[in-house]
Design a protein around this motif. Structure first.
Motif, PDB file in Angstrom:
ATOM      1  N   LEU A  67      -6.023  -7.963   3.830  1.00  0.00           N
ATOM      2  CA  LEU A  67      -7.200  -8.615   3.158  1.00  0.00           C
ATOM      3  C   LEU A  67      -7.589  -8.624   1.845  1.00  0.00           C
ATOM      4  O   LEU A  67      -8.601  -8.645   1.531  1.00  0.00           O
ATOM      5  N   HIS A  68      -6.317  -8.740   1.109  1.00  0.00           N
ATOM      6  CA  HIS A  68      -6.417  -8.953  -0.232  1.00  0.00           C
ATOM      7  C   HIS A  68      -5.051  -9.431  -0.625  1.00  0.00           C
ATOM      8  O   HIS A  68      -4.181  -9.216   0.088  1.00  0.00           O
ATOM      9  N   PRO A  69      -4.960 -10.063  -1.728  1.00  0.00           N
ATOM     10  CA  PRO A  69      -3.823 -10.755  -2.249  1.00  0.00           C
ATOM     11  C   PRO A  69      -2.697  -9.675  -2.764  1.00  0.00           C
ATOM     12  O   PRO A  69      -1.544 -10.256  -3.102  1.00  0.00           O
ATOM     13  N   GLY A  70      -3.147  -8.650  -3.295  1.00  0.00           N
ATOM     14  CA  GLY A  70      -2.197  -7.904  -4.099  1.00  0.00           C
ATOM     15  C   GLY A  70      -1.356  -6.941  -3.093  1.00  0.00           C
ATOM     16  O   GLY A  70      -1.436  -7.082  -2.204  1.00  0.00           O
ATOM     17  N   PRO A  71      -0.354  -6.432  -3.826  1.00  0.00           N
ATOM     18  CA  PRO A  71       0.662  -5.334  -3.043  1.00  0.00           C
ATOM     19  C   PRO A  71      -0.024  -4.425  -2.272  1.00  0.00           C
ATOM     20  O   PRO A  71      -1.229  -3.874  -2.676  1.00  0.00           O
ATOM     21  N   PRO A  72       0.300  -4.025  -0.988  1.00  0.00           N
ATOM     22  CA  PRO A  72      -0.391  -3.210  -0.240  1.00  0.00           C
ATOM     23  C   PRO A  72      -0.101  -1.627  -0.767  1.00  0.00           C
ATOM     24  O   PRO A  72       0.962  -1.440  -1.378  1.00  0.00           O
ATOM     25  N   SER A  73      -1.167  -0.971  -0.768  1.00  0.00           N
ATOM     26  CA  SER A  73      -0.836   0.391  -1.047  1.00  0.00           C
ATOM     27  C   SER A  73      -0.053   1.202   0.169  1.00  0.00           C
ATOM     28  O   SER A  73       0.302   0.643   1.006  1.00  0.00           O
TER      29      SER A  73
END
Length: 367
Positions: A67-73
């Motif tokens: 639920l966010h556009p950045g790379p997954p942690s």
């Protein structure tokens, strides 16, 4: 957004976290399965719209959304792997106590990712791992995909909660990690740290490696020898510490016993000649025998009747006790988990020496 608050279309058109905090509770809100989104009032059409290029969400894995556009942690990838491998929540199914309905089902993390959760220094951080192994029942029809490697087993071990997620026991995680390693140096480093850092005992590791049919690999054979040597050294250090910290009289360390002019009786780890009390550490790690629970469903330890090492231990103990020597048998696990209790056992044996018949005279030689 809280876990129990439905996601409205308006509120979900923008990223929920611009810089997501690495808090596990927050991770559970940033990575959700399709079933969890439906339970929160988000339709499949809305989910698909949010995951379009340039949208606020993205497809992390089949049926799992970030639920966010950045790379997954690393923790988001771990959480997503478990959601992918687990059975999605079913509203009609009642969750047993102490088993949160987190969407993981029976799946648990194993291999290097699990060892990272256990804090192994020789394992890359979750952020650096390119693959996450998940353990599932053999009956699951599930394919490995992207960064998720599916590992199947006939009988699942009891998971251990680490950082809020289910992980395979250390011994099983080690075996699954070793299965994917090809360098003897890497295998040795992992196995040695497992024992040196007190994560587990050598015998349990070797039984898992045997059950996984890994002992025949060249990279594993030498590593197991190093593992046993490390386990022996750690157990001896614990024994020395027990004697010092609990005020026991100083014994003769690592000696051989024999009758005058007679055969050798064998070595012991500690011996009090005036009291005829010996301590012997059981640091065996048999390379055969029944597997530990969780790989083939067994729930017993090694079968002592089938272990020639145990037969030799028992025969030596019987010979010494016929000669009046009390032999206290200790295992590394008991010394690690209940040192106070083991010190009491040894002290009781020493105090009872005056009530026994005098032992035969034995010659004591350094081992």
């Amino acid at each position: 957004m809280t876990q129990n608050t439905p996601l409205s279309p308006a509120s979900s058109l923008s990223p929920l976290f611009t810089r997501p905090p690495h808090h596990l509770q927050a991770v559970a809100h940033r990575v959700l399965s399709a079933a969890q989104l439906r339970a929160r009032g988000v339709s499949a059409a809305q989910t698909s719209a949010h995951c379009l290029p340039g949208g606020p969400w993205q497809h992390l894995l089949p049926g799992v959304h970030l639920l966010h556009p950045g790379p997954p942690s690393g923790h988001e990838r771990l959480h997503g792997a478990l959601l992918y491998a687990g059975r999605p929540p079913v509203s009609a199914r009642r969750t047993p106590p102490q088993q949160p309905d987190d969407g993981f089902g029976e799946a648990m993390v194993t291999g290097l990712a699990a060892l990272a959760l256990y804090g192994f220094a020789s394992v890359p951080d979750l952020e650096e791992l390119h693959r996450i192994d998940v353990l599932v029942p053999r009956t699951r029809r599930l394919r490995s995909t992207r960064f998720v490697e599916v590992v199947r087993t006939a009988a699942l071990p009891a998971p251990v909660r680490r950082a809020g997620v289910p992980a395979a026991p250390v011994e099983r995680a080690l075996a699954d990690a070793v299965a994917g390693l090809g360098e003897a140096e890497d295998v040795t480093r992992l196995l040695t740290e497992a024992v040196r850092a007190g994560h587990c005992e050598p015998g349990a590791v070797v039984r898992e490696l045997s059950a996984a049919k890994l002992l025949g690999r060249p990279a594993v054979a030498g590593a197991v020898d190093a593992l046993l040597a490390e386990g022996r050294a750690v157990a001896e250090e614990r024994l020395y510490a027990m004697v010092r910290e609990h005020g026991l009289p100083e014994p003769l360390w690592n000696v051989e016993l024999r009758l005058p002019g007679g055969p050798e009786l064998g070595g012991v780890d500690a011996y009090w000649p005036d009291l005829a009390v010996a301590v012997e550490l059981d640091t065996r790690a048999p390379r055969f025998g029944p597997p530990s629970q969780g790989r083939r469903g067994g729930n017993r330890g090694p079968d002592r009747s089938e272990d020639p090492q145990w037969s030799a231990y028992a025969a030596k103990r019987e010979r010494l006790e016929r000669l009046g020597v009390t032999v206290v048998h200790l295992t590394p696990g008991k010394l690690r988990e209940a040192m106070d209790q083991q010190a009491t056992v040894v002290r009781t044996a020493l105090m009872a020496a005056d009530d026994r018949e005098p032992a035969a005279y034995l010659i004591v030689l350094p081992r």
